[in-house]
Write a protein that holds these residues in place. Structure first.
Motif, PDB file in Angstrom:
ATOM      1  N   TYR A   1     -20.281 -18.861  -0.056  1.00 55.23           N
ATOM      2  CA  TYR A   1     -21.611 -18.870  -0.687  1.00 55.23           C
ATOM      3  C   TYR A   1     -22.764 -19.613   0.155  1.00 55.23           C
ATOM      4  O   TYR A   1     -22.268 -20.375   1.244  1.00 55.23           O
ATOM      5  CB  TYR A   1     -21.089 -19.863  -1.797  1.00 55.23           C
ATOM      6  CG  TYR A   1     -20.333 -19.381  -2.925  1.00 55.23           C
ATOM      7  CD1 TYR A   1     -20.821 -18.733  -4.048  1.00 55.23           C
ATOM      8  CD2 TYR A   1     -19.020 -19.450  -3.013  1.00 55.23           C
ATOM      9  CE1 TYR A   1     -20.177 -18.052  -4.875  1.00 55.23           C
ATOM     10  CE2 TYR A   1     -18.152 -18.982  -3.867  1.00 55.23           C
ATOM     11  CZ  TYR A   1     -18.978 -18.092  -4.845  1.00 55.23           C
ATOM     12  OH  TYR A   1     -17.942 -17.593  -5.847  1.00 55.23           O
ATOM     13  N   SER A   2     -23.719 -19.557  -0.463  1.00 55.45           N
ATOM     14  CA  SER A   2     -24.974 -20.299   0.148  1.00 55.45           C
ATOM     15  C   SER A   2     -24.664 -21.704   0.191  1.00 55.45           C
ATOM     16  O   SER A   2     -23.914 -22.255  -0.763  1.00 55.45           O
ATOM     17  CB  SER A   2     -26.231 -19.787  -0.497  1.00 55.45           C
ATOM     18  OG  SER A   2     -26.298 -20.366  -1.775  1.00 55.45           O
ATOM     19  N   ARG A   3     -25.416 -22.591   0.816  1.00 53.91           N
ATOM     20  CA  ARG A   3     -25.297 -24.109   0.797  1.00 53.91           C
ATOM     21  C   ARG A   3     -25.745 -24.423  -0.654  1.00 53.91           C
ATOM     22  O   ARG A   3     -25.030 -25.362  -1.282  1.00 53.91           O
ATOM     23  CB  ARG A   3     -26.109 -24.768   1.903  1.00 53.91           C
ATOM     24  CG  ARG A   3     -26.084 -26.362   1.603  1.00 53.91           C
ATOM     25  CD  ARG A   3     -26.802 -26.941   2.713  1.00 53.91           C
ATOM     26  NE  ARG A   3     -25.475 -27.716   3.403  1.00 53.91           N
ATOM     27  CZ  ARG A   3     -25.380 -27.530   4.607  1.00 53.91           C
ATOM     28  NH1 ARG A   3     -26.293 -27.385   5.630  1.00 53.91           N
ATOM     29  NH2 ARG A   3     -24.210 -28.200   5.185  1.00 53.91           N
TER      30      ARG A   3
ATOM     31  N   THR B   1     -30.543 -20.116  -3.060  1.00 51.11           N
ATOM     32  CA  THR B   1     -29.553 -19.081  -3.123  1.00 51.11           C
ATOM     33  C   THR B   1     -29.704 -17.685  -2.451  1.00 51.11           C
ATOM     34  O   THR B   1     -30.873 -17.553  -2.236  1.00 51.11           O
ATOM     35  CB  THR B   1     -29.278 -18.538  -4.723  1.00 51.11           C
ATOM     36  OG1 THR B   1     -28.152 -17.835  -4.910  1.00 51.11           O
ATOM     37  CG2 THR B   1     -30.453 -17.910  -5.449  1.00 51.11           C
ATOM     38  N   THR B   2     -28.678 -17.103  -2.209  1.00 56.03           N
ATOM     39  CA  THR B   2     -28.891 -15.687  -1.435  1.00 56.03           C
ATOM     40  C   THR B   2     -29.073 -14.460  -2.390  1.00 56.03           C
ATOM     41  O   THR B   2     -29.407 -13.582  -1.869  1.00 56.03           O
ATOM     42  CB  THR B   2     -27.696 -15.477  -0.512  1.00 56.03           C
ATOM     43  OG1 THR B   2     -26.476 -15.412  -1.307  1.00 56.03           O
ATOM     44  CG2 THR B   2     -27.347 -16.545   0.593  1.00 56.03           C
TER      45      THR B   2
END
Length: 135
Positions: free
Chosen positions: A80-82, A110-111
């Motif tokens: 996941y994204s940070r 978010t990506t």
């Protein structure tokens, strides 16, 4: 207040223009308190390029199997994204509606960049996601 709760509060205060009207997460939820899972399965086709509904099978996005009621960033085996890793969000009607209709507005960093084509499809998609897995 957690970061996820704060993000939801900020998003819910904002409105997303859709066509000639303005739609908010509360409006969508209030107008359609329960969606149609069959219609939601059709809406999911928009998501299928990046997501699956099979447990432990990921694409560019994580599997959405069992997502309803789960903490954000919690699907095993997906990177996941940070922003998603640090979010303190539990996926429910409100948080999913906000995220699906404006991912980066709801959770900056978010990506996920693609929102539902029609925000009013959110209740149906969420009804479908509720049928996947026991949560």
């Amino acid at each position: 207040m957690s970061a996820g709760t704060a993000a939801l509060a900020v998003w819910l205060g904002a409105a997303a223009p859709v066509g000639a009207q303005t739609i908010t997460a509360q409006t969508i939820i209030a107008q359609t308190p329960s969606g149609d899972p069959s219609a939601g399965e059709r809406v999911f086709r928009q998501c299928a390029a990046c997501h699956t509904v099979e447990p432990d099978r990921h694409r560019a996005g994580p599997s959405l199997y069992g997502i309803f009621g789960q903490s954000a960033g919690a699907v095993e085996g997906f990177r996941y994204s940070r922003a998603m890793q640090e979010a303190e969000i539990v996926w429910d009607e409100e948080t999913l509606t906000a995220y699906l209709t404006d991912p980066n507005g709801f959770l900056p960093g978010t990506t996920m960049r693609i929102a539902l084509r029609n925000a009013e499809d959110a209740p149906d998609l969420i009804a479908y996601l509720r049928t996947l897995g026991a949560n």
